[in-house]
Design a protein around this motif. Structure first.
Motif, PDB file in Angstrom:
ATOM      1  N   LYS A 640      37.216  31.831  39.832  1.00 54.21           N
ATOM      2  CA  LYS A 640      36.332  31.248  38.809  1.00 54.21           C
ATOM      3  C   LYS A 640      37.486  30.518  37.761  1.00 54.21           C
ATOM      4  N   TYR A 641      38.653  31.386  37.390  1.00 55.85           N
ATOM      5  CA  TYR A 641      39.496  30.894  36.542  1.00 55.85           C
ATOM      6  C   TYR A 641      40.382  29.945  36.775  1.00 55.85           C
ATOM      7  N   THR A 642      40.552  29.829  38.061  1.00 55.39           N
ATOM      8  CA  THR A 642      41.503  28.531  38.653  1.00 55.39           C
ATOM      9  C   THR A 642      40.641  27.427  39.155  1.00 55.39           C
ATOM     10  N   GLY A 643      39.386  27.317  38.904  1.00 52.49           N
ATOM     11  CA  GLY A 643      38.559  25.862  39.296  1.00 52.49           C
ATOM     12  C   GLY A 643      38.368  25.873  40.718  1.00 52.49           C
ATOM     13  N   GLY A 644      38.225  27.184  41.214  1.00 55.33           N
ATOM     14  CA  GLY A 644      38.040  27.040  42.680  1.00 55.33           C
ATOM     15  C   GLY A 644      36.619  27.521  43.033  1.00 55.33           C
ATOM     16  N   GLN A 645      36.612  28.002  44.356  1.00 53.82           N
ATOM     17  CA  GLN A 645      35.113  28.472  44.576  1.00 53.82           C
ATOM     18  C   GLN A 645      34.882  29.364  45.800  1.00 53.82           C
ATOM     19  N   VAL A 646      34.028  30.311  45.686  1.00 52.10           N
ATOM     20  CA  VAL A 646      33.948  31.385  46.735  1.00 52.10           C
ATOM     21  C   VAL A 646      33.005  30.986  47.946  1.00 52.10           C
ATOM     22  N   TYR A 647      33.444  31.055  49.060  1.00 51.72           N
ATOM     23  CA  TYR A 647      32.850  30.867  50.348  1.00 51.72           C
ATOM     24  C   TYR A 647      32.574  32.328  50.700  1.00 51.72           C
ATOM     25  N   TYR A 648      31.378  32.712  50.875  1.00 54.13           N
ATOM     26  CA  TYR A 648      31.186  34.142  51.528  1.00 54.13           C
ATOM     27  C   TYR A 648      30.435  33.975  52.725  1.00 54.13           C
ATOM     28  N   TYR A 649      30.841  34.735  53.859  1.00 56.11           N
ATOM     29  CA  TYR A 649      30.098  34.676  55.131  1.00 56.11           C
ATOM     30  C   TYR A 649      30.078  36.338  55.503  1.00 56.11           C
ATOM     31  N   PRO A 650      29.025  36.648  54.905  1.00 58.27           N
ATOM     32  CA  PRO A 650      28.531  38.058  55.060  1.00 58.27           C
ATOM     33  C   PRO A 650      28.516  38.311  56.999  1.00 58.27           C
ATOM     34  N   GLY A 847      16.846  44.694  41.457  1.00 61.99           N
ATOM     35  CA  GLY A 847      17.933  45.586  41.117  1.00 61.99           C
ATOM     36  C   GLY A 847      18.806  45.605  42.432  1.00 61.99           C
ATOM     37  N   TYR A 848      19.174  47.053  42.358  1.00 56.36           N
ATOM     38  CA  TYR A 848      19.962  47.457  43.480  1.00 56.36           C
ATOM     39  C   TYR A 848      19.688  47.133  44.859  1.00 56.36           C
ATOM     40  N   ALA A 849      18.425  47.245  45.103  1.00 54.07           N
ATOM     41  CA  ALA A 849      17.962  47.068  46.545  1.00 54.07           C
ATOM     42  C   ALA A 849      17.677  45.631  47.030  1.00 54.07           C
ATOM     43  N   ASP A 850      17.631  44.810  46.013  1.00 52.44           N
ATOM     44  CA  ASP A 850      17.182  43.377  46.312  1.00 52.44           C
ATOM     45  C   ASP A 850      18.182  42.395  46.792  1.00 52.44           C
ATOM     46  N   SER A 851      19.314  42.737  46.461  1.00 50.12           N
ATOM     47  CA  SER A 851      20.484  41.842  47.485  1.00 50.12           C
ATOM     48  C   SER A 851      21.609  42.771  47.250  1.00 50.12           C
ATOM     49  N   GLN A 852      22.643  42.493  48.081  1.00 50.53           N
ATOM     50  CA  GLN A 852      23.910  43.135  48.179  1.00 50.53           C
ATOM     51  C   GLN A 852      24.578  42.769  46.932  1.00 50.53           C
ATOM     52  N   LEU A 853      25.437  43.843  46.478  1.00 50.38           N
ATOM     53  CA  LEU A 853      26.050  43.326  45.234  1.00 50.38           C
ATOM     54  C   LEU A 853      27.136  42.265  45.543  1.00 50.38           C
ATOM     55  N   ASP A 854      27.751  42.091  46.792  1.00 49.54           N
ATOM     56  CA  ASP A 854      28.648  41.064  47.089  1.00 49.54           C
ATOM     57  C   ASP A 854      28.001  39.764  47.283  1.00 49.54           C
ATOM     58  N   GLU A 855      26.879  39.927  47.837  1.00 48.27           N
ATOM     59  CA  GLU A 855      26.017  38.253  47.910  1.00 48.27           C
ATOM     60  C   GLU A 855      25.763  37.944  46.457  1.00 48.27           C
ATOM     61  N   ARG A 856      25.346  38.908  45.786  1.00 51.09           N
ATOM     62  CA  ARG A 856      24.950  38.559  44.393  1.00 51.09           C
ATOM     63  C   ARG A 856      26.186  37.793  43.565  1.00 51.09           C
ATOM     64  N   CYS A 857      27.321  38.505  43.709  1.00 58.02           N
ATOM     65  CA  CYS A 857      28.419  37.888  42.941  1.00 58.02           C
ATOM     66  C   CYS A 857      28.727  36.807  43.771  1.00 58.02           C
ATOM     67  N   ALA A 858      28.906  36.531  44.808  1.00 58.58           N
ATOM     68  CA  ALA A 858      29.268  35.247  45.377  1.00 58.58           C
ATOM     69  C   ALA A 858      28.230  34.274  45.187  1.00 58.58           C
ATOM     70  N   ALA A 859      27.070  34.487  45.157  1.00 54.49           N
ATOM     71  CA  ALA A 859      25.919  33.499  44.615  1.00 54.49           C
ATOM     72  C   ALA A 859      26.043  33.027  43.217  1.00 54.49           C
TER      73      ALA A 859
END
Lengths: 1027, 157
Positions: A640-650, A847-859
């Protein structure tokens, strides 16, 4: 609603107010009707001629008029039809209005207005039935006044006329018309038809009317939907007759004539004929009708059952606006300022800049811009490169603005005036050119910077603090056991073949310097190393990951040059500095004040490292592979603070995700990237950018530090007025991105855009850009979710939508009978839906159950960087039905393909269990097989596995026509946007939980997991707006 | 009362240090705002003095409490509580990455602190004068400690 209008007031008030709104019931109507009639009649007679003055006035007065609200109930039906086009029309009409007046004698336009006004005044008493019609009328009038010119002019006139005619004469006809006229008709309807309609409703008994009303509305909305029309017809049709009768009765005198004339007159579009006979009336309303509605009503509306309880009945899901054509950019803006940079690069939330603080405070939507400085330009529209080798870059002395198409040359070409700060600058000798008779430079065609809103300057040495850096990629690879197991090493490491320079480092042995190799020289070494990696660690049973120390080592190596750091991480960092705990499973945290803490980095180490990396021009891209909790919230901070991006492959597995990772890694390495960049946006005096949202770090109050930027990154920003009143007519924005291109040249990309300053809130709404607004909303909501509960972030979105619609309603409720309709500007017709989609996006949903925390953050991290179009696609993905195309014998051509690309509403209702559907949100493709689908098709597509669990089946091309076609479609969909590689998932109907996870929970119009469906959402917003 | 005078001198010094530290931070923030300093430098400078300042403030507070100057202790109490709250939540340091978002709030907070310290400063000056002079002057007239206490209570508000 209607009540207040001064002019209209009389007319409207009564009708609208009493009868319609609350009563809804028949009684009011009926009563009103009579009244209305009476009212009407009176009006017409006197009105016509006399009213004129007033009429025109009205029209002119209220630009708002257009909005008219024809809406009144009767109208509404029509009104709805008004939908887009109409609404717009209205506006223009306004402007025109004055002329019309004058014209009146001459043209129909004028006539109408007068009539109306007259009518209205008189009418007032009648209220209901009439009221509605009158309203329309009024609206019309006003509009007509304004519009008149337009309406008549509009092509629609014909339609309207026709429509109206039809409507008036035969309602049934209406439906047919609807599509075209439907909306437009309202006006006419307002007049001729409307009356009938109105009356009908009344007569018919208002009760039904509700539905009817809605229908009309819908029609209005629906424009697209035939259904609505149908409804209309059905509902209305019957009434019509009555209505007409009534009308005649009430209106009778006028009507017959009017209607007849109208229709005829209208049909032709000519008000004149009609006008004379009917009086102003006809001319006025009718002409507009077709176009009218458009003209009349500046807004779109949805009719909603007047009775709170009747919502379901009153709102037809089919008429709700849906962005099935994808992102629609406002075009008027680009037409107004052809020299502006393309909307690819810069989109303003509204292209009409408010001129005062008070206006800003009434605009409850974000005021800002979304900038995508390096957006990919289509073939033939490449950004011109300008080299001021001898003169140095021409900039304003005071505000440092770059020379752009909006600067003006004076004094025979010896001086130029800065368009942003108005300072007169000297033109350097080398840059001098004479001016021609029109004050333009004679060498204009040789200077793209003076004709195009988007150029790239070659920056001389004073724009560098050091020699331009070479592109540098550094790979930080997690080799703990999970990576080995999942096959991540093999799949990822065969990729980096396109790089110019690559850094290698054994993560566990931090060595400073000299680890950088030149890829072209040491290609074999690199390849050998990459090949040996998997075998080197194949016996590794280490489950720990020393992420922090590795990061520090990478920092030491890279701080000399900067570049891009690609981190492949598959476990939670567990050793050394920056180690993280498992914290995502804490279900108790949800719904409490500590909830947001899960979404922010746990250890300040990550923010500090991110800041340090940015300082040394290192961008970080995170590739996360774990199926367990990896704390993306912390790792993502680095991106986030380096102008990059997150690729998430659960649940990464090389067999499944190979293509995706390969494509995305290749894209990451090969897309056009700008290095060590800083970006600044300048704007005219009185306006100031206050906040920035996206993946970057602020270097000073208005300077974004972007170690690496590419075409897939967009940044949003909001501005505020510094002064209470803007005195300028135009505000200019200039985005400047100073960067090092991949070819090692220092360049400045400059995008310039101009926007008008307005004093009218309606104009701001008219010029609003839903895409930009939604983009900003999304970013604001995600940021909010970092310090508040998800619930609050969602509420904030809803609140702002409600506030803005309420303000909009206030704008028009006075002159038009809005009744129980929900009104909104045409430009923002999708706002509600996108708002809902935002609340249901992976980041913000439930809330909690609707999506995984990691997925939430990555999105969340992904959405913070998405350009507008991609964002909208993600929020409202496309759903295509493909089985017919697959089974049809022929059909290879593009035209066939075009045909299947008809997007369906995102609701479970759209899914037919006999079909195959493709769901495409730009990040993944889901192919949905209906339960009743013939086994042959399944067999053709997925082979003999068609009956087994689809989670283990992957789609590959088989030796039959059908399979080739499907793969062809998927390929086309993927090629549409190269920034991500949508992985294809197969889902069979009824196969839980996969179906739910991949598809059902993403159908935004449905009620999913406690979240509202589209209809409920609209009703809820409507209710809040009315409070 | 020699120990009293010593205390006042200590308070005086602590107070001056607190005021100086706050002024320094405010200057850093203003420099940051007007782009004379980059966020890295600015935040590292500020962060360097934040914890010492908190400690100093805590010491000052405790000393006031122990020496029984209730009113002045109460004056410093809100800041003590707020500081410890920030520290517990790990929010006491400036976040480099988001400085600009909070720069206004941070500045206001420091200006408010500065105001408190300044008022404290005047009290300290007055009290130390009283402690240093008045008591010695008045002592002959008030042979007993009790009387002196009453008088000092009056002077102490």
């Amino acid at each position: 609603m209607v009540t207040e209008n001064p002019n209209h007031a009389n007319n409207y008030p009564r009708p609208a107010a009493t009868p319609f709104a609350p009563p809804q019931s028949n009684t009011p109507f009926s009563s009103s009707r009579p009244v209305a009639n009476s009212a009407f009649r009176p009006t017409p007679p006197p009105n016509t001629p006399p009213s004129f003055p007033s009429g025109p006035v009205v029209g002119s007065e209220v630009p708002g008029f257009r909005p008219m609200q024809t809406a009144t109930r009767p109208t509404p039906p029509y009104g709805p039809p008004t939908t887009g086009p109409f609404q717009r029309f209205p506006t223009p009409p306004f402007q025109t209005p004055p002329p019309p007046r004058t014209a009146p004698p001459v043209g129909p336009p004028t006539i109408r207005p007068p009539a109306f006004q007259n009518h209205q005044p008189q009418v007032p008493p009648p209220s209901m039935p009439m009221g509605s019609p009158p309203q329309t009328m009024n609206g019309m009038l006003s509009n007509s006044n304004m519009q008149q010119p337009q309406p008549p002019m509009g092509p629609r006139p014909g339609h309207p006329a026709a429509v109206r005619a039809t409507s008036s004469s035969a309602w049934p006809g209406y439906p047919g018309m609807q599509s075209n006229t439907a909306t437009p008709p309202p006006p006419s309807g307002g007049y001729a038809p409307p009356q009938p309609t109105t009356s009908t409703p009344f007569q018919g008994g208002y009760a039904p009317p509700q539905p009817t009303t809605s229908a009309p509305f819908q029609g209005g909305y629906a424009p697209p939907q035939p259904t609505t029309s149908a409804q209309f017809q059905g509902g209305y049709a019957p009434p019509q007759p009555t209505t007409s009768a009534q009308f005649q009765g009430g209106y009778a005198p006028p009507q017959p004539t009017t209607s007849a004339p109208f229709q005829s007159g209208y049909g032709p579009t000519q008000p004149p004929p009609v006008a004379s006979p009917l009086g102003m009336y006809v001319g006025g309303p009718t002409p507009p009708t077709g176009g009218m509605q458009g003209l009349v009503e500046d807004f779109s509306s949805l009719s909603i059952g007047s009775v709170p309880g009747s919502f379901d009945a009153g709102l037809d899901t089919k008429v709700l606006p849906r962005p099935l054509d994808g992102d629609v950019e406002p075009t008027s803006f680009a037409e107004m300022y052809p020299m502006n940079c393309s909307s690819r690069y810069l989109r303003l939330t509204t292209s009409a800049i408010p001129n005062s603080q008070s206006l800003v405070s009434r605009w409850h939507l974000p005021l800002g811009a979304v900038v995508c400085p390096l957006a990919e330009a289509p073939e033939g529209e490449e950004v011109p490169i300008v080299n001021f080798a001898t003169t140095g870059i021409v900039r304003c002395r005071r505000c440092r603005t770059y020379v752009n198409p909006y600067v003006t040359f004076t004094d025979g070409g010896r001086k130029w005036r800065c368009n942003i700060c108005a300072l007169l600058n000297d033109v350097q000798n080398d840059y001098f050119a004479h001016l021609d008779a029109t004050g333009k430079r004679v060498d204009l065609d040789q200077h793209p910077e003076l004709t195009k809103g988007c150029v790239e300057f070659v920056a001389p040495a004073e724009y560098m603090v050091r020699p331009p850096m070479p592109p540098l990629y550094f790979f930080l690879i997690d080799v703990s056991i999970y990576s080995v197991k999942s096959g991540m090493l093999e799949s990822s490491l065969t990729q980096p073949q396109m790089m110019v320079v690559s850094d290698l480092d054994d993560i566990f042995v931090p060595l400073p310097d000299d680890l950088l190799v030149n890829l072209s020289e040491s290609r074999t070494v690199v390849d050998a190393f990459l090949d040996s990696l998997p075998s080197m660690f194949q016996d590794n049973v280490n489950v720990e990951s020393a992420f922090g120390p590795a990061l520090k080592a990478a920092f030491m190596v890279m701080s000399q040059l900067g570049g891009k750091l690609l981190i492949f991480q598959s476990t939670l960092p567990s050793l050394g500095v920056g180690r993280l705990r498992l914290r995502g499973d804490d279900i108790r945290a949800y719904g409490t004040d500590r909830e947001h803490a899960l979404r922010i980095p746990e250890d300040p180490f990550y923010k500090q490292m991110a800041a340090d990396f940015t300082k040394y021009q290192v961008a970080i891209n995170i590739y996360a592979f774990s199926d367990k909790y990896t704390d993306i919230a912390s790792l993502g901070t680095l991106a986030k603070y380096t102008g990059g991006q997150v690729y998430y492959y659960p649940s990464f597995h090389s067999a499944i995700h190979k293509d995706k990772l390969r494509h995305e890694l290749a894209r990451d390495l090969t897309r056009e990237t700008a290095w060590e960049a800083v970006m600044r946006i300048r704007c005219g005096k009185g306006v100031r950018f206050t906040s920035y949202h996206g993946n970057f770090m602020l270097r000073s109050t208005d300077l974004l530090a972007l170690p690496a930027v590419d075409c897939d990154k967009a940044y949003a920003m909001q501005f505020a007025l510094e002064e209470t009143l803007l005195t300028t007519q135009i505000v200019y924005f200039q985005v400047a991105l100073l960067h090092t291109s991949s070819s090692g040249e220092r360049r400045i990309r400059v995008h310039t855009a101009a926007a008008s300053v307005v004093a009218d809130l309606g104009e701001m709404y008219r010029q609003a850009d839903t895409g930009a607004i939604v983009s900003l909303f999304g970013r604001l909501a995600i940021e909010k979710s970092l310090s508040y509960k998800l619930e609050e972030a969602r509420n904030a979105i809803q609140q702002r939508i409600v506030k803005s619609l309420k303000e909009y309603r206030n704008l028009y409720a006075v002159q038009h009978r809005v009744g129980t309709r929900m009104i909104y500007p045409e430009s923002l017709k999708y706002l509600c839906l996108y708002g809902l989609a935002l609340c249901k996006s992976t980041t913000l949903r439930g809330g909690y159950a609707d999506s995984q925390l990691d997925e939430r953050c990555a999105a969340g991290f992904t959405m913070m960087a998405l350009p507008v179009k991609k964002m909208l696609k993600l929020l409202y993905p496309s759903l295509l039905r493909v089985d017919e195309y697959l089974t049809k014998a022929s059909g290879h051509g593009d035209s066939e393909f075009e045909k299947i690309c008809t997007r369906l509403p995102l609701a479970a209702d759209s899914l037919d269990s006999r079909g195959i559907y493709i769901y495409d949100d730009g990040f993944r493709l889901v192919v949905w097989f209906g339960q009743m689908l013939s086994p042959d098709i399944s067999r053709n597509l997925v082979g003999e596995d068609f009956a087994t669990d689809f989670s283990r089946v992957s789609l590959s091309e088989r030796d039959n026509e059908m399979s080739r076609k499907l793969m062809g479609i998927l390929k086309k969909l993927r090629n549409g946007d190269a920034s991500y590689y949508p992985l294809c998932h197969l889902v069979r109907q009824g196969e839980q939980p996969r179906e739910n996870f991949f598809l059902l929970s993403n159908l935004v119009e449905d009620q999913v997991g406690g979240m509202n469906g589209y209809v409920d959402w609209v009703l809820q917003i409507h209710r809040l707006v009315q409070q | 009362m020699a120990w009293e005078v010593i205390f006042w001198i200590i308070f005086f010094i602590i107070n001056i240090a607190l005021i100086a530290s706050n002024l320094y931070q405010i200057v850093c923030l203003s420099d940051l705002e007007s782009d004379y300093m980059n966020p890295y430098e600015s935040s590292s400078r500020i962060n360097a003095v934040v914890v010492p300042e908190m400690v100093l403030h805590g010491v000052c507070s405790v000393l006031l409490l122990l020496t029984g100057y209730w009113f002045m202790f109460l004056l410093t109490l809100p800041i003590t509580i707020y500081n410890s709250m920030l520290y517990m939540n790990n929010q006491h340091l400036i976040d480099v990455t988001e400085v600009f978002r909070y720069v206004d709030a941070e500045k206001k907070y420091r200006i408010a602190k500065l105001a408190v310290y300044l008022s404290l400063f005047f009290l300290v000056v007055i009290r130390s004068m009283i402690a240093g002079n008045f008591t010695t002057i008045l002592e002959p007239f008030h042979p007993t400690n009790e009387d002196l206490d009453i008088l000092s209570h009056v002077l102490e508000f």
